[in-house]
Motif scaffolding. Structure first.
Motif, PDB file in Angstrom:
ATOM      1  N   LYS A 114      -2.727  14.469   4.925  1.00 61.16           N
ATOM      2  CA  LYS A 114      -3.385  15.759   5.882  1.00 61.16           C
ATOM      3  C   LYS A 114      -4.448  15.195   5.866  1.00 61.16           C
ATOM      4  CE  LYS A 114      -3.203  19.459   1.499  1.00 61.16           C
ATOM      5  NZ  LYS A 114      -3.311  20.351   0.563  1.00 61.16           N
ATOM      6  N   LYS A 115      -4.679  14.243   6.713  1.00 62.47           N
ATOM      7  CA  LYS A 115      -5.376  13.823   7.614  1.00 62.47           C
ATOM      8  C   LYS A 115      -5.489  14.239   8.586  1.00 62.47           C
ATOM      9  CE  LYS A 115      -5.109   8.767   9.160  1.00 62.47           C
ATOM     10  NZ  LYS A 115      -4.115   8.366   8.885  1.00 62.47           N
ATOM     11  N   GLY A 116      -6.784  14.261   8.618  1.00 64.54           N
ATOM     12  CA  GLY A 116      -8.190  15.080   9.252  1.00 64.54           C
ATOM     13  C   GLY A 116      -8.191  16.571   9.425  1.00 64.54           C
ATOM     14  N   LYS A 117      -7.165  16.912   8.300  1.00 64.52           N
ATOM     15  CA  LYS A 117      -7.544  17.867   7.230  1.00 64.52           C
ATOM     16  C   LYS A 117      -8.745  18.553   6.423  1.00 64.52           C
ATOM     17  CE  LYS A 117      -3.464  19.127   9.251  1.00 64.52           C
ATOM     18  NZ  LYS A 117      -1.301  18.909   8.609  1.00 64.52           N
ATOM     19  N   PRO A 118      -8.485  19.795   6.104  1.00 69.66           N
ATOM     20  CA  PRO A 118      -9.257  19.853   4.311  1.00 69.66           C
ATOM     21  C   PRO A 118      -8.357  18.790   3.469  1.00 69.66           C
ATOM     22  CG  PRO A 118      -9.388  21.860   5.548  1.00 69.66           C
ATOM     23  CD  PRO A 118      -8.456  20.686   6.697  1.00 69.66           C
ATOM     24  N   GLY A 119      -9.149  18.273   2.687  1.00 72.21           N
ATOM     25  CA  GLY A 119      -8.349  18.302   1.384  1.00 72.21           C
ATOM     26  C   GLY A 119      -7.762  16.794   1.680  1.00 72.21           C
ATOM     27  N   GLU A 120      -8.168  16.207   2.659  1.00 75.27           N
ATOM     28  CA  GLU A 120      -7.914  14.529   3.341  1.00 75.27           C
ATOM     29  C   GLU A 120      -7.970  13.533   2.129  1.00 75.27           C
ATOM     30  OE1 GLU A 120      -8.511  12.760   6.835  1.00 75.27           O
ATOM     31  OE2 GLU A 120      -9.272  11.369   5.823  1.00 75.27           O
ATOM     32  N   ASP A 177       1.462   4.529   6.951  1.00 74.50           N
ATOM     33  CA  ASP A 177       0.317   5.596   8.500  1.00 74.50           C
ATOM     34  C   ASP A 177       0.452   3.990   8.399  1.00 74.50           C
ATOM     35  OD1 ASP A 177       0.343   7.836   7.721  1.00 74.50           O
ATOM     36  OD2 ASP A 177      -1.230   7.699   6.966  1.00 74.50           O
ATOM     37  N   GLY A 178       0.412   2.846   8.410  1.00 75.90           N
ATOM     38  CA  GLY A 178       0.116   1.631   8.807  1.00 75.90           C
ATOM     39  C   GLY A 178       0.917   0.629   7.687  1.00 75.90           C
ATOM     40  N   GLY A 179       0.178  -0.708   7.831  1.00 74.52           N
ATOM     41  CA  GLY A 179       0.979  -2.214   7.526  1.00 74.52           C
ATOM     42  C   GLY A 179       2.784  -1.955   7.127  1.00 74.52           C
ATOM     43  N   THR A 180       3.183  -3.257   6.515  1.00 73.28           N
ATOM     44  CA  THR A 180       4.097  -3.513   6.920  1.00 73.28           C
ATOM     45  C   THR A 180       4.900  -3.524   5.401  1.00 73.28           C
ATOM     46  OG1 THR A 180       3.749  -5.826   6.658  1.00 73.28           O
ATOM     47  CG2 THR A 180       4.043  -4.841   8.950  1.00 73.28           C
ATOM     48  N   VAL A 181       6.676  -3.620   5.872  1.00 72.90           N
ATOM     49  CA  VAL A 181       7.190  -3.198   4.221  1.00 72.90           C
ATOM     50  C   VAL A 181       8.936  -4.401   4.510  1.00 72.90           C
ATOM     51  CG1 VAL A 181       8.421  -1.296   2.487  1.00 72.90           C
ATOM     52  CG2 VAL A 181       6.622  -0.577   3.928  1.00 72.90           C
ATOM     53  N   GLU A 182       8.793  -5.089   4.082  1.00 72.48           N
ATOM     54  CA  GLU A 182       9.882  -5.692   3.746  1.00 72.48           C
ATOM     55  C   GLU A 182      10.800  -6.465   2.661  1.00 72.48           C
ATOM     56  OE1 GLU A 182       8.221  -9.997   5.435  1.00 72.48           O
ATOM     57  OE2 GLU A 182       7.320  -9.217   6.865  1.00 72.48           O
ATOM     58  N   ILE A 183      11.955  -6.107   3.068  1.00 72.86           N
ATOM     59  CA  ILE A 183      12.707  -6.314   2.210  1.00 72.86           C
ATOM     60  C   ILE A 183      13.612  -7.378   2.540  1.00 72.86           C
ATOM     61  CG2 ILE A 183      15.328  -5.341   0.736  1.00 72.86           C
ATOM     62  CD1 ILE A 183      13.246  -2.804   0.529  1.00 72.86           C
ATOM     63  N   GLY A 184      13.385  -8.760   1.364  1.00 71.91           N
ATOM     64  CA  GLY A 184      14.412  -9.901   1.360  1.00 71.91           C
ATOM     65  C   GLY A 184      14.170 -10.358   3.068  1.00 71.91           C
ATOM     66  N   GLY A 185      13.106  -9.903   3.402  1.00 75.45           N
ATOM     67  CA  GLY A 185      12.305 -10.492   4.573  1.00 75.45           C
ATOM     68  C   GLY A 185      12.567  -9.658   6.189  1.00 75.45           C
ATOM     69  N   ALA A 186      13.104  -8.511   5.318  1.00 71.63           N
ATOM     70  CA  ALA A 186      13.499  -8.068   6.785  1.00 71.63           C
ATOM     71  C   ALA A 186      12.446  -6.726   7.027  1.00 71.63           C
ATOM     72  CB  ALA A 186      14.699  -6.929   7.348  1.00 71.63           C
ATOM     73  N   ARG A 187      12.216  -6.137   8.436  1.00 73.93           N
ATOM     74  CA  ARG A 187      10.884  -5.136   8.517  1.00 73.93           C
ATOM     75  C   ARG A 187      11.631  -4.012   8.382  1.00 73.93           C
ATOM     76  NH1 ARG A 187       6.289  -5.803  11.611  1.00 73.93           N
ATOM     77  NH2 ARG A 187       5.670  -3.625  11.590  1.00 73.93           N
ATOM     78  N   MET A 188      11.319  -4.011   7.267  1.00 69.51           N
ATOM     79  CA  MET A 188      11.985  -2.021   7.207  1.00 69.51           C
ATOM     80  C   MET A 188      11.118  -0.343   7.288  1.00 69.51           C
ATOM     81  SD  MET A 188      15.045  -2.344   5.330  1.00 69.51           S
ATOM     82  CE  MET A 188      14.814  -3.377   4.921  1.00 69.51           C
TER      83      MET A 188
END
Ligand code: ADP
Ligand code: ADP
Length: 230
Positions: free
Chosen positions: A14-20, A61-72
């Motif tokens: 709820k980015k930028g909304k009530p209840g974020e 929303d930000g950051g990186t996810v890699e599985i076995g060295g490959a970006r997901m």
């Protein structure tokens, strides 16, 4: 390469909304091949959010996810789904087995969806059931199985496509302590025998202590080691 690498993961609902609610604030985690990691988190800390991001069911929303060295996190939805089916296995607190299918069929289905031949899928299902000690339950539907047996079948289904990483959310959480202990031991035996990596969320510190490492999710970050009250 690590099997799973999460770096600087951010997630806000709820980015930028009530209840974020900013659930993850730069969470980082690396799991090596063959490593079994316990995830402990107070309720509402973002455990499910983290497991969904690691399981490629949700994107950060930000950051990186890699599985076995490959970006997901940069893959198309189609390729991410293919990766989820072939590289990841999921086990939940409640089994989510299909009630109209037998144990063997529940384990064969993900293999068929992944392109396996019927006979090979059935054979692998039988072998997996045997590895957790319930080969004799292959033809039973979930309703005819005990809670511990159902969770063993759910685990076999997660193993069906020979994943590289197992993600589990309280996999024995709905079982009585003695059954939980036995089922957990059976699952760990298979995980160890296959050299599988795993991230297993649990509130049970005794089970957590039997894993290679414990990480605690708190204030949107992951820290090594568990606190007493987890
Ligand atoms: P846990 O699994 O540790 O209980 P969750 O990851 O389910 O935590 O949720 C973390 C926080 O984010 C909670 O405050 C929850 O209410 C909130 N949350 C989870 N999913 C959503 C969503 N889809 N929309 C808004 N808030 C959410
Ligand atoms: P299929 O269409 O073959 O069921 P999916 O791509 O939908 O495959 O799912 C792949 C894996 O992700 C399965 O193991 C499934 O259980 C899991 N999965 C899919 N959607 C969700 C969800 N919303 N929450 C948790 N797990 C999910």
């Amino acid at each position: 390469d690590p099997v799973l690498r999460l770096a600087a993961i951010e997630k806000t609902y709820k980015k930028g909304k009530p209840g974020e609610v900013r659930v993850l604030r730069g969470a980082a985690l690396s799991i090596d091949p063959g490593e079994v990691v316990a995830l402990v988190a107070p309720s509402g800390a973002g455990k499910s959010t983290l497991l969904h991001i690691a399981g490629l069911l949700d994107t950060p929303d930000g950051g990186t996810v890699e599985i076995g060295g490959a970006r997901m996190d940069t893959l198309s939805d189609r390729r991410r789904t293919a990766m989820r089916r072939s590289a990841l296995g999921f086990v939940y607190q409640f089994h989510h087995l299909l009630p109209e299918f037998t144990a063997e069929e529940n384990i064969a289905l993900p293999q068929l969806a992944n392109g396996a031949a019927r006979a090979a899928a059935r054979e692998r299902a039988r072998a997996l059931l045997d590895s957790v000690g319930i080969a004799d339950r292959a033809g039973h539907r979930p309703a005819a199985l005990s809670g511990g047996e159902q969770q063993r079948v759910a685990f076999c289904r997660a193993m069906a496509n020979a994943p590289r990483l197992l993600l589990a959310d309280e996999p024995t959480g709905n079982l009585d302590p003695a059954t939980s202990d036995r089922v957990f031991a059976a699952l760990m035996q298979v995980v160890r025998d296959t050299g599988l990596s795993a991230l297993i969320a649990t509130h049970n510190l005794e089970l957590a202590a039997r894993m290679d490492r414990v990480v605690q999710l708190e204030d949107g970050l992951l820290r090594e080691g568990a606190r007493e009250q987890a």
